[in-house]
Motif scaffolding. Structure first.
Motif, short mmCIF file in Angstrom:
data_model
loop_
_atom_site.label_atom_id
_atom_site.label_comp_id
_atom_site.label_asym_id
_atom_site.label_seq_id
_atom_site.Cartn_x
_atom_site.Cartn_y
_atom_site.Cartn_z
N ALA A 210 29.74 31.98 89.51
CA ALA A 210 29.68 33.39 90.22
C ALA A 210 31.01 34.04 90.07
O ALA A 210 32.19 33.50 90.23
N GLU A 211 30.73 35.15 89.50
CA GLU A 211 32.23 35.72 89.07
C GLU A 211 32.14 37.31 89.31
O GLU A 211 30.99 38.15 89.21
N GLU A 212 33.42 37.96 89.76
CA GLU A 212 33.31 39.35 89.89
C GLU A 212 33.77 39.89 88.66
O GLU A 212 34.72 39.60 88.30
N ILE A 213 32.92 41.05 88.31
CA ILE A 213 33.19 41.54 87.04
C ILE A 213 33.42 43.17 87.36
O ILE A 213 32.65 43.92 87.86
N LYS A 214 34.32 43.94 86.73
CA LYS A 214 34.51 45.27 86.80
C LYS A 214 33.69 45.90 85.99
O LYS A 214 33.48 45.44 84.88
N VAL A 215 33.28 47.00 86.55
CA VAL A 215 32.15 47.97 85.66
C VAL A 215 32.67 49.50 85.37
O VAL A 215 33.59 49.74 86.17
N GLY A 216 31.96 49.96 84.63
CA GLY A 216 32.54 51.32 84.07
C GLY A 216 31.81 52.31 84.89
O GLY A 216 31.45 53.56 84.29
N TYR A 217 31.68 52.16 86.28
CA TYR A 217 31.16 52.99 87.30
C TYR A 217 31.85 53.02 88.80
O TYR A 217 32.04 51.83 89.10
N GLU A 218 32.32 54.15 89.07
CA GLU A 218 32.79 53.95 90.58
C GLU A 218 32.64 55.47 91.06
O GLU A 218 33.17 56.47 90.71
N PHE A 219 31.60 55.62 92.07
CA PHE A 219 31.54 56.71 92.80
C PHE A 219 32.15 56.53 94.18
O PHE A 219 33.18 57.49 94.54
N GLN A 220 31.58 55.66 94.99
CA GLN A 220 32.28 55.24 96.22
C GLN A 220 33.75 54.86 95.67
O GLN A 220 33.44 54.02 94.98
N LYS A 221 34.64 55.06 96.47
CA LYS A 221 36.23 54.58 96.04
C LYS A 221 35.94 53.05 96.30
O LYS A 221 35.75 52.55 97.54
N GLY A 222 36.50 52.36 95.43
CA GLY A 222 36.57 50.98 95.42
C GLY A 222 35.44 50.16 95.08
O GLY A 222 35.56 49.02 94.83
N ALA A 223 34.37 51.03 94.95
CA ALA A 223 33.06 50.22 94.30
C ALA A 223 33.00 50.34 92.98
O ALA A 223 32.05 51.22 92.33
N ASN A 224 33.71 49.44 92.37
CA ASN A 224 33.66 49.37 90.90
C ASN A 224 33.62 47.86 90.12
O ASN A 224 33.93 47.61 89.19
N SER A 225 32.86 47.11 90.97
CA SER A 225 32.67 45.60 90.60
C SER A 225 31.51 45.06 91.13
O SER A 225 30.94 45.50 92.14
N MET A 226 30.97 44.06 90.11
CA MET A 226 29.66 43.62 90.31
C MET A 226 29.83 41.94 90.66
O MET A 226 30.82 41.44 90.22
N LEU A 227 28.78 41.35 91.43
CA LEU A 227 28.93 39.90 91.19
C LEU A 227 27.94 39.42 90.42
O LEU A 227 26.62 39.89 90.57
N ARG A 228 28.05 38.68 89.42
CA ARG A 228 27.40 38.10 88.33
C ARG A 228 27.15 36.62 88.78
O ARG A 228 28.07 35.93 88.84
N ILE A 229 26.04 36.11 88.75
CA ILE A 229 25.68 34.76 89.33
C ILE A 229 24.64 34.24 88.14
O ILE A 229 23.68 34.71 87.76
N LYS A 230 25.18 33.17 87.68
CA LYS A 230 24.48 32.36 86.32
C LYS A 230 24.18 31.09 86.97
O LYS A 230 25.30 30.41 87.21
N GLU A 231 23.44 30.46 86.13
CA GLU A 231 23.35 28.73 86.32
C GLU A 231 24.07 28.33 85.32
O GLU A 231 24.47 28.89 84.18
N VAL A 232 25.07 27.27 85.36
CA VAL A 232 25.77 26.53 84.67
C VAL A 232 25.10 26.12 83.39
O VAL A 232 24.05 25.43 83.43
#
Length: 232
Positions: A210-232
């Motif tokens: 599980a990792e937090e990743i910055k993305v190229g989209y921010e409308f609501q201030k501070g809402a510019n990251s997603m959580l990516r969940i992958k199986e090992v």
């Protein structure tokens, strides 16, 4: 159920969606990542991702609590909600960044486009739109390659508690084979979800990354990251 009762239930749901292009930015996706993949959008609202991604070679299913209602009624509800939301947005513009939409009018145009694409697709391909209520989904184990979840989990921390979030994410993990992407990671007050680290620890204890990743989209201030969940 009478029509009046249906109206009453639906009035409690805000039925607004994002465009396909917004989804691509929010989730850091490329068109190449879509083709040939079985994808779940949960909850999907009036987002146009399902309509457009299916045209590009993906196999997308949308699910939402509102899909129990006829699409004509949902389209009417969506139009009313956009109008109401834009009135409120005029007073709250300072909580948002306007480099993408430029203006409230631009935002409204995107929301109307998403609703139009969704309503047209729902009319033509109703089987793509499955009614469901998290944390229980009517899908099989590992049924989807990729699950996307936007503007629901973490955002409503004031009314959805930690246990709900844990159960909902476990359910998304159950139905997903490859990866889950959740956006954004803040609540309605623009604060990072207070239990996010605890959620991440749990996910990792289940054998996932599980990792937090910055993305190229921010409308609501501070809402510019997603959580990516992958199986090992």
């Amino acid at each position: 159920m009478s029509r009046a009762e249906v109206k009453l239930d639906l009035s409690r749901i805000v039925f607004i969606g994002r465009t396909f292009d917004e989804y691509m930015l929010m989730f850091g996706l490329s068109k190449a990542e879509l083709k040939g993949r079985k994808i779940l959008d949960c909850p999907a609202g009036t987002c146009s991702f399902t309509a457009i991604a299916n045209q590009l070679g993906a196999d997308v299913t949308a699910t939402d609590i509102a899909y129990d209602h006829p699409f004509e009624q949902l389209a009417e509800k969506g139009s009313e909600d956009i109008e109401h939301a834009m009135l409120n947005m005029e007073q709250a513009q300072g909580n948002y960044k306007w480099d993408y939409f430029k203006s409230v009018e631009g935002l409204s145009a995107h929301r109307v486009q998403a609703l139009t694409d969704c309503a047209n697709d729902m009319k033509e391909f109703p089987n793509r739109y499955v009614p469901a209520v998290l944390p229980v989904l009517p899908f099989g184990d590992k049924e989807f390659d990729l699950t996307l979840s936007a503007h629901f989990l973490f955002m409503y921390a004031d009314r959805l508690d930690y246990d709900f979030h844990l159960q909902a994410i476990q359910e998304l993990m159950r139905v997903t084979k490859e990866e889950i992407r959740i956006f954004p990671l803040v609540d309605l007050s623009c604060n990072r979800y207070e239990h996010l680290d605890k959620i991440i620890d749990f996910i990792q204890s289940q054998g996932y990354i599980a990792e937090e990743i910055k993305v190229g989209y921010e409308f609501q201030k501070g809402a510019n990251s997603m959580l990516r969940i992958k199986e090992v």
